[in-house]
Scaffold this motif. Structure first.
Motif, PDB file in Angstrom:
ATOM      1  N   ALA A 168      57.346  10.424  14.988  1.00  0.00           N
ATOM      2  CA  ALA A 168      57.810   9.293  15.346  1.00  0.00           C
ATOM      3  C   ALA A 168      59.652  10.289  16.036  1.00  0.00           C
ATOM      4  CB  ALA A 168      58.567   8.243  14.598  1.00  0.00           C
ATOM      5  N   VAL A 169      59.555  10.905  15.035  1.00  0.00           N
ATOM      6  CA  VAL A 169      60.645  11.727  14.864  1.00  0.00           C
ATOM      7  C   VAL A 169      60.579  13.553  15.719  1.00  0.00           C
ATOM      8  CG1 VAL A 169      61.126  14.300  13.469  1.00  0.00           C
ATOM      9  CG2 VAL A 169      60.781  12.201  12.434  1.00  0.00           C
ATOM     10  N   GLU A 170      58.906  13.674  16.074  1.00  0.00           N
ATOM     11  CA  GLU A 170      58.617  13.906  17.432  1.00  0.00           C
ATOM     12  C   GLU A 170      59.739  13.549  18.652  1.00  0.00           C
ATOM     13  OE1 GLU A 170      55.370  16.748  15.155  1.00  0.00           O
ATOM     14  OE2 GLU A 170      55.105  15.599  16.930  1.00  0.00           O
ATOM     15  N   ALA A 171      59.127  12.165  18.833  1.00  0.00           N
ATOM     16  CA  ALA A 171      59.773  11.877  20.100  1.00  0.00           C
ATOM     17  C   ALA A 171      60.815  11.210  19.732  1.00  0.00           C
ATOM     18  CB  ALA A 171      59.302  10.334  19.839  1.00  0.00           C
ATOM     19  N   ILE A 172      61.312  11.433  18.808  1.00  0.00           N
ATOM     20  CA  ILE A 172      63.045  11.127  18.797  1.00  0.00           C
ATOM     21  C   ILE A 172      63.725  12.596  19.641  1.00  0.00           C
ATOM     22  CG2 ILE A 172      64.759  11.164  17.624  1.00  0.00           C
ATOM     23  CD1 ILE A 172      63.806   8.572  15.175  1.00  0.00           C
ATOM     24  N   ARG A 173      63.331  13.832  18.908  1.00  0.00           N
ATOM     25  CA  ARG A 173      63.500  15.050  19.441  1.00  0.00           C
ATOM     26  C   ARG A 173      63.747  15.231  20.800  1.00  0.00           C
ATOM     27  NH1 ARG A 173      61.981  18.125  13.619  1.00  0.00           N
ATOM     28  NH2 ARG A 173      64.066  17.283  12.627  1.00  0.00           N
ATOM     29  N   GLY A 174      62.477  14.447  21.321  1.00  0.00           N
ATOM     30  CA  GLY A 174      62.546  15.169  22.425  1.00  0.00           C
ATOM     31  C   GLY A 174      61.196  15.755  22.478  1.00  0.00           C
ATOM     32  N   GLU A 175      60.447  16.161  21.963  1.00  0.00           N
ATOM     33  CA  GLU A 175      59.488  17.105  21.939  1.00  0.00           C
ATOM     34  C   GLU A 175      58.204  15.905  21.959  1.00  0.00           C
ATOM     35  OE1 GLU A 175      59.110  18.528  18.080  1.00  0.00           O
ATOM     36  OE2 GLU A 175      61.089  18.901  17.250  1.00  0.00           O
ATOM     37  N   LYS A 176      57.041  17.151  22.543  1.00  0.00           N
ATOM     38  CA  LYS A 176      55.565  17.060  23.148  1.00  0.00           C
ATOM     39  C   LYS A 176      55.140  16.073  21.717  1.00  0.00           C
ATOM     40  CE  LYS A 176      51.606  18.513  25.543  1.00  0.00           C
ATOM     41  NZ  LYS A 176      51.330  18.963  26.068  1.00  0.00           N
ATOM     42  N   VAL A 177      54.181  15.207  22.041  1.00  0.00           N
ATOM     43  CA  VAL A 177      53.344  14.210  20.734  1.00  0.00           C
ATOM     44  C   VAL A 177      52.171  14.407  21.972  1.00  0.00           C
ATOM     45  CG1 VAL A 177      53.257  12.184  19.560  1.00  0.00           C
ATOM     46  CG2 VAL A 177      55.972  13.566  19.876  1.00  0.00           C
ATOM     47  N   GLU A 178      51.069  14.351  21.258  1.00  0.00           N
ATOM     48  CA  GLU A 178      49.529  13.906  21.897  1.00  0.00           C
ATOM     49  C   GLU A 178      49.412  12.980  22.140  1.00  0.00           C
ATOM     50  OE1 GLU A 178      47.501  16.010  23.340  1.00  0.00           O
ATOM     51  OE2 GLU A 178      48.776  18.190  22.384  1.00  0.00           O
ATOM     52  N   SER A 179      48.766  12.277  23.224  1.00  0.00           N
ATOM     53  CA  SER A 179      48.615  11.037  23.217  1.00  0.00           C
ATOM     54  C   SER A 179      47.858  10.506  21.726  1.00  0.00           C
ATOM     55  CB  SER A 179      47.409  10.892  24.659  1.00  0.00           C
ATOM     56  OG  SER A 179      46.929  11.089  24.779  1.00  0.00           O
ATOM     57  N   THR A 180      46.891  10.621  21.190  1.00  0.00           N
ATOM     58  CA  THR A 180      46.416  10.097  20.715  1.00  0.00           C
ATOM     59  C   THR A 180      46.034  11.388  19.722  1.00  0.00           C
ATOM     60  OG1 THR A 180      44.698  11.214  21.330  1.00  0.00           O
ATOM     61  CG2 THR A 180      44.698   9.115  21.943  1.00  0.00           C
ATOM     62  N   ILE A 181      45.841  10.913  17.788  1.00  0.00           N
ATOM     63  CA  ILE A 181      45.997  11.267  17.167  1.00  0.00           C
ATOM     64  C   ILE A 181      45.375  11.271  16.075  1.00  0.00           C
ATOM     65  CG2 ILE A 181      47.343  12.631  14.921  1.00  0.00           C
ATOM     66  CD1 ILE A 181      49.897  11.824  15.919  1.00  0.00           C
ATOM     67  N   ASP A 182      43.855  12.133  16.091  1.00  0.00           N
ATOM     68  CA  ASP A 182      42.570  11.854  14.938  1.00  0.00           C
ATOM     69  C   ASP A 182      42.927  12.367  14.202  1.00  0.00           C
ATOM     70  OD1 ASP A 182      39.763  11.300  14.194  1.00  0.00           O
ATOM     71  OD2 ASP A 182      39.177  12.646  15.621  1.00  0.00           O
ATOM     72  N   THR A 183      43.082  11.025  12.939  1.00  0.00           N
ATOM     73  CA  THR A 183      43.085  10.897  11.673  1.00  0.00           C
ATOM     74  C   THR A 183      42.136  11.795  10.512  1.00  0.00           C
ATOM     75  OG1 THR A 183      43.818   9.213  11.077  1.00  0.00           O
ATOM     76  CG2 THR A 183      45.937  10.460  11.503  1.00  0.00           C
ATOM     77  N   GLY A 184      41.329  11.339  11.234  1.00  0.00           N
ATOM     78  CA  GLY A 184      40.061  12.112  10.662  1.00  0.00           C
ATOM     79  C   GLY A 184      39.087  11.350  10.079  1.00  0.00           C
ATOM     80  N   PHE A 185      37.904  11.384   9.482  1.00  0.00           N
ATOM     81  CA  PHE A 185      36.917  10.022   8.048  1.00  0.00           C
ATOM     82  C   PHE A 185      35.936  11.179   7.592  1.00  0.00           C
ATOM     83  CE2 PHE A 185      34.853   9.951  12.694  1.00  0.00           C
ATOM     84  CZ  PHE A 185      33.351   9.518  12.501  1.00  0.00           C
ATOM     85  N   TYR A 186      35.421   9.783   6.648  1.00  0.00           N
ATOM     86  CA  TYR A 186      34.472  10.573   5.782  1.00  0.00           C
ATOM     87  C   TYR A 186      33.322   9.269   5.383  1.00  0.00           C
ATOM     88  CZ  TYR A 186      37.539  14.363   5.749  1.00  0.00           C
ATOM     89  OH  TYR A 186      39.207  15.337   6.065  1.00  0.00           O
ATOM     90  N   TYR A 187      32.027   9.824   4.973  1.00  0.00           N
ATOM     91  CA  TYR A 187      31.257   8.847   4.611  1.00  0.00           C
ATOM     92  C   TYR A 187      31.133   9.422   3.702  1.00  0.00           C
ATOM     93  CZ  TYR A 187      27.295   6.188   3.211  1.00  0.00           C
ATOM     94  OH  TYR A 187      25.825   5.166   2.729  1.00  0.00           O
TER      95      TYR A 187
END
Length: 340
Positions: free
Chosen positions: A304-323
């Protein structure tokens, strides 16, 4: 005398005029940068008045420890980036209308950006379109929206995570037998992706495993308990259950315990929380998928901060998972992504 009096009056008027000019100059210096009571935003995204930028975060709820962990991550990012956030959600994950009301209230405050985890991937689109039209960046988290309005989605790859849960289930029940599935909903992207990720992997790879039923408990552990008990009673040979979120998994744990089926039914869950951790340590639950909820909250605010500043934001952000299961639950890697 008349001339003296006239000169005195001229001198007095000159003093008054000079004083007035000095007063006006003083007022003008105080109003430098004033925009009629409105605050402006500079290139860094901070308000010219010195106030913090405001980003409301609307989750699916508060009833599970998962959301508290997401909140902690969002607050961590808010402190790091010096922004103001609010974090709220409805009492249960079945209250789509309540969440829509919260979204409307957040938009009414004219925020700089907004974070949103949709309970219903369709119902929220009209309001999200309003946000887009108003130039308010939308950051989806945990659950996406069936639209290109959000500039990014910070979430787990739920299809892949549920497929891993299916592989673990097949391994533990010997590649054959009857199993049941309790899903938190069929309206959110997470609900659909976890259901389909699990079901499709079973169908594609394990022809001797039969899914006897799929039920939806709204993420409520009490409702999920009743659904799991009914499924066990209808299918006495059932060998396993997949619970698609914290409430669903806890409901299955309760059903297995109440019907004294510990050790007879393999339970694979999703998310964390004290009840699941305890069930894994006691052996009632075989294992579960954990996300990175702190990371989800953190990445949402950061994007959100990056978007407000006009910076590039990746279209998806994979935050990971574990078993995780009894064999690795106390490892440093797993401890870092569990929450109670």
């Amino acid at each position: 005398m008349k001339k003296v009096t006239a000169l005195l009056l001229v001198a007095l008027m000159t003093v008054v005029m000079l004083s007035a000019c000095g007063s006006n100059n003083s007022d003008n210096s105080k109003n430098t940068g004033n925009t009629g009571g409105k605050t402006s935003t500079n290139n860094s995204g901070t308000k010219a008045s010195g106030d913090k930028i405001y980003i409301p975060i609307i989750s699916k709820g508060f009833q599970h420890q998962f959301w508290q962990a997401v909140k902690a991550g969002a607050e961590k990012a808010a402190t790091e980036f010096n922004v103001e956030i609010t974090f709220e959600g409805p009492e249960t994950e079945a209250q789509v209308d309540k969440q829509i009301e919260m979204l409307q209230a957040a938009l009414d405050k004219k925020p700089s950006a907004i974070g949103f985890a949709a309970l219903d991937s369709q119902a929220s689109i009209p309001l999200l379109q309003k946000a887009k039209d108003a130039g308010i960046p939308v950051i989806a988290f945990d659950s996406g929206v069936d639209s290109d309005i959000p500039i990014t989605t910070a979430s787990t790859n739920n299809v892949a995570a549920a497929a891993l849960a299916a592989d673990k289930m097949a391994e533990l029940i010997g590649g054959e037998g009857e199993i049941g599935v309790i899903v938190h909903d069929q309206t959110s992207v997470t609900g659909v992706d976890r259901r389909d990720g699990f079901v499709n992997r079973i169908k594609e790879k394990y022809p001797n495993i039969k899914i006897v039923d799929i039920q939806y408990g709204g993420g409520d552990h009490l409702k999920s308990t009743d659904l799991a008990k009914a499924m066990i009673q209808a299918h006495p040979n059932i060998k396993g259950f997949f619970g698609s979120n914290e409430g669903s998994a806890v409901g299955v744990i309760n059903a297995v315990t109440e019907l004294k089926k510990e050790g007879q039914i393999t339970v694979i869950g999703f998310d964390s929380g004290k009840a699941q951790i305890d069930a894994i340590k006691s052996g009632v639950m075989a294992g579960a998928i954990t996300q990175n909820p702190v990371g989800i909250g953190y990445e949402t605010v950061k994007a959100a901060v990056e978007a407000i500043r006009g910076e590039k934001v990746e279209s998806t952000i994979d935050t990971g998972f574990y078993y995780y299961d009894k064999s690795n639950i106390d490892s440093d890697e797993i401890k870092a992504v569990l929450y109670e």
